[in-house]
Design a protein around this motif. Structure first.
Motif, mmCIF file in Angstrom:
data_model
loop_
_atom_site.group_PDB
_atom_site.id
_atom_site.type_symbol
_atom_site.label_atom_id
_atom_site.label_comp_id
_atom_site.label_asym_id
_atom_site.label_seq_id
_atom_site.Cartn_x
_atom_site.Cartn_y
_atom_site.Cartn_z
ATOM 1 N N UNK A 239 0.835 -1.195 0.000
ATOM 2 C CA UNK A 239 0.000 0.000 0.000
ATOM 3 C C UNK A 239 0.874 1.249 0.000
ATOM 4 N N UNK A 240 1.917 1.194 0.817
ATOM 5 C CA UNK A 240 2.841 2.325 0.873
ATOM 6 C C UNK A 240 3.561 2.493 -0.453
ATOM 7 N N UNK A 241 4.087 1.365 -0.920
ATOM 8 C CA UNK A 241 4.866 1.375 -2.158
ATOM 9 C C UNK A 241 4.034 1.919 -3.328
ATOM 10 N N UNK A 242 2.806 1.406 -3.415
ATOM 11 C CA UNK A 242 1.934 1.831 -4.508
ATOM 12 C C UNK A 242 1.662 3.324 -4.479
ATOM 13 N N UNK A 243 1.813 3.894 -3.294
ATOM 14 C CA UNK A 243 1.558 5.321 -3.183
ATOM 15 C C UNK A 243 2.844 6.145 -3.162
ATOM 16 N N UNK A 244 3.907 5.494 -3.535
ATOM 17 C CA UNK A 244 5.170 6.213 -3.621
ATOM 18 C C UNK A 244 5.738 6.635 -2.282
ATOM 19 N N UNK A 245 5.374 5.903 -1.238
ATOM 20 C CA UNK A 245 5.904 6.227 0.087
ATOM 21 C C UNK A 245 6.896 5.154 0.498
ATOM 22 N N UNK A 246 7.952 5.595 1.152
ATOM 23 C CA UNK A 246 8.938 4.610 1.596
ATOM 24 C C UNK A 246 8.354 3.712 2.678
ATOM 25 N N UNK A 247 8.802 2.476 2.642
ATOM 26 C CA UNK A 247 8.316 1.508 3.625
ATOM 27 C C UNK A 247 9.149 1.610 4.892
ATOM 28 N N UNK A 248 8.529 2.100 5.938
ATOM 29 C CA UNK A 248 9.258 2.211 7.213
ATOM 30 C C UNK A 248 8.448 1.527 8.305
ATOM 31 N N UNK A 249 9.141 1.144 9.354
ATOM 32 C CA UNK A 249 8.474 0.442 10.434
ATOM 33 C C UNK A 249 7.358 1.294 11.041
ATOM 34 N N UNK A 250 7.641 2.580 11.205
ATOM 35 C CA UNK A 250 6.640 3.468 11.789
ATOM 36 C C UNK A 250 5.357 3.481 10.983
ATOM 37 N N UNK A 251 5.500 3.607 9.680
ATOM 38 C CA UNK A 251 4.299 3.664 8.830
ATOM 39 C C UNK A 251 3.527 2.363 8.875
ATOM 40 N N UNK A 252 4.251 1.266 8.832
ATOM 41 C CA UNK A 252 3.577 -0.022 8.908
ATOM 42 C C UNK A 252 2.799 -0.121 10.227
ATOM 43 N N UNK A 253 3.466 0.286 11.301
ATOM 44 C CA UNK A 253 2.817 0.204 12.611
ATOM 45 C C UNK A 253 1.543 1.042 12.654
ATOM 46 N N UNK A 254 1.618 2.222 12.082
ATOM 47 C CA UNK A 254 0.448 3.102 12.090
ATOM 48 C C UNK A 254 -0.680 2.490 11.262
ATOM 49 N N UNK A 255 -0.328 1.950 10.121
ATOM 50 C CA UNK A 255 -1.355 1.295 9.297
ATOM 51 C C UNK A 255 -1.957 0.110 10.046
ATOM 52 N N UNK A 256 -1.102 -0.625 10.742
ATOM 53 C CA UNK A 256 -1.607 -1.768 11.518
ATOM 54 C C UNK A 256 -2.650 -1.327 12.535
ATOM 55 N N UNK A 257 -2.368 -0.209 13.178
ATOM 56 C CA UNK A 257 -3.323 0.296 14.170
ATOM 57 C C UNK A 257 -4.679 0.554 13.529
ATOM 58 N N UNK A 258 -4.675 1.275 12.410
ATOM 59 C CA UNK A 258 -5.945 1.573 11.757
ATOM 60 C C UNK A 258 -6.629 0.307 11.298
ATOM 61 N N UNK A 259 -5.817 -0.591 10.803
ATOM 62 C CA UNK A 259 -6.366 -1.822 10.253
ATOM 63 C C UNK A 259 -6.918 -2.712 11.364
ATOM 64 N N UNK A 260 -6.309 -2.628 12.534
ATOM 65 C CA UNK A 260 -6.748 -3.464 13.649
ATOM 66 C C UNK A 260 -7.977 -2.927 14.362
ATOM 67 N N UNK A 261 -8.009 -1.617 14.569
ATOM 68 C CA UNK A 261 -9.060 -1.075 15.415
ATOM 69 C C UNK A 261 -10.326 -0.636 14.674
ATOM 70 N N UNK A 262 -10.234 -0.558 13.355
ATOM 71 C CA UNK A 262 -11.432 -0.235 12.575
ATOM 72 C C UNK A 262 -12.275 0.878 13.149
#
Lengths: 151, 151
Positions: A19-42
């Motif tokens: 998702x990050x890559x497709x949007x031209x954003x670098x893949x970093x642990x912080x971003x993944x973690x933040x996405x995980x939060x949104x994805x987990x808590x709905x």
DNA sequence: GATCAGATGCAACTCATTTGCATCTTTTAA
DNA sequence: TTAAAAGATGCAAATGAGTTGCATCTGATC
């Protein structure tokens, strides 16, 4: 933790990384973690809420704000207007408002665009003298939940 | 100024004064001026916007904020969610229920009448497990106005 | 007109969000 | 595989909308 969760988590993270890559954003642990939060808590979260749920994977506040902003710009998150004093976001999963129709016999699922919002948009445009293009909308209901309504 | 405007203004101010009185608020020049602004410009305004339009009748910033808040509490103004970074209000004219079209580029706002909201509210309630009472809602459309769409 | 609750202006403050900058990490291109 | 470039991060300082304390003033009430 159930068997298979590790793989599931890994593939989930891979999806988020894409998702990050497709949007031209670098893949970093912080971003993944933040996405995980949104994805987990709905649910809609503001920067503070994200921070709270990040628990072990602490990310600097400034970075959270920058991340939320860039995710919004890329359309990964969408802003939610909840009459709060701070800004809330939630995952922007393609069609903003949709429900599902599920076949009782075969289990097939169909998405349905909610509540005639499209028609309302068209009506709004028809009534408008200044606009001919609607890109987005927000529809939020405010009330009292049953739990609070007991009093 | 056209003939009769003076009387018209006076009776308008009297109406505004009554509005304050009916809501148990003291009638002050500042409050009348603020109400005049909302009544004249017919568009959502934040504290800054109010201040700008007050022109000659300057009112302290803190007072404007306090006034907006008390007007909202009394139901004289209603809060409008326009995905802005500050809080906007507009006259809450009971009868005239309407929503907005907001230009994402220039921020211009147009009122739209879109009915059937009652029906949508009922649908929302039917779909809800946690609520049985909806008091209010917000429905705003975001797009690009014709003027901005020329480019 | 005297009294008093409420309203105002001013200045100081709060708190969410932003920004500058030095440092670090990811991506890229050799 | 590695070095350089581009972008991301953390920290601390800054910003700016909105709030609050307080002394003073004004409208409402008698």
């Amino acid at each position: 933790m159930k068997k298979g969760d590790k793989n599931t988590n890994r593939s989930k993270d891979e999806a988020l990384a894409h998702l990050l890559q497709d949007n031209g954003l670098k893949i970093t642990q912080g971003r993944i973690s933040i996405l995980e939060v949104f994805s987990k808590y709905h649910k809609p979260l503001n920067a503070e809420g994200v921070s709270k749920y990040l628990k072990g994977n602490k990310v600097d506040e400034a970075t959270i704000y920058r991340t939320l902003k860039s995710f919004e710009e890329k359309g990964i998150l969408r802003r939610v207007d909840l009459r709060n004093d701070s800004v809330y976001f939630e995952m922007n999963e393609g069609h903003h408002h949709h429900h599902h129709l599920v076949c009782k016999q075969c289990g097939d699922i169909e998405d349905v665009d909610v509540c005639e919002i499209d028609r309302l948009s068209k009506m709004a445009l028809m009534n408008s003298s200044k606009f001919k293009l609607i890109l987005d909308h927000s529809l939020e209901f405010f009330g009292v939940c049953k739990a609070c309504n007991k009093g």
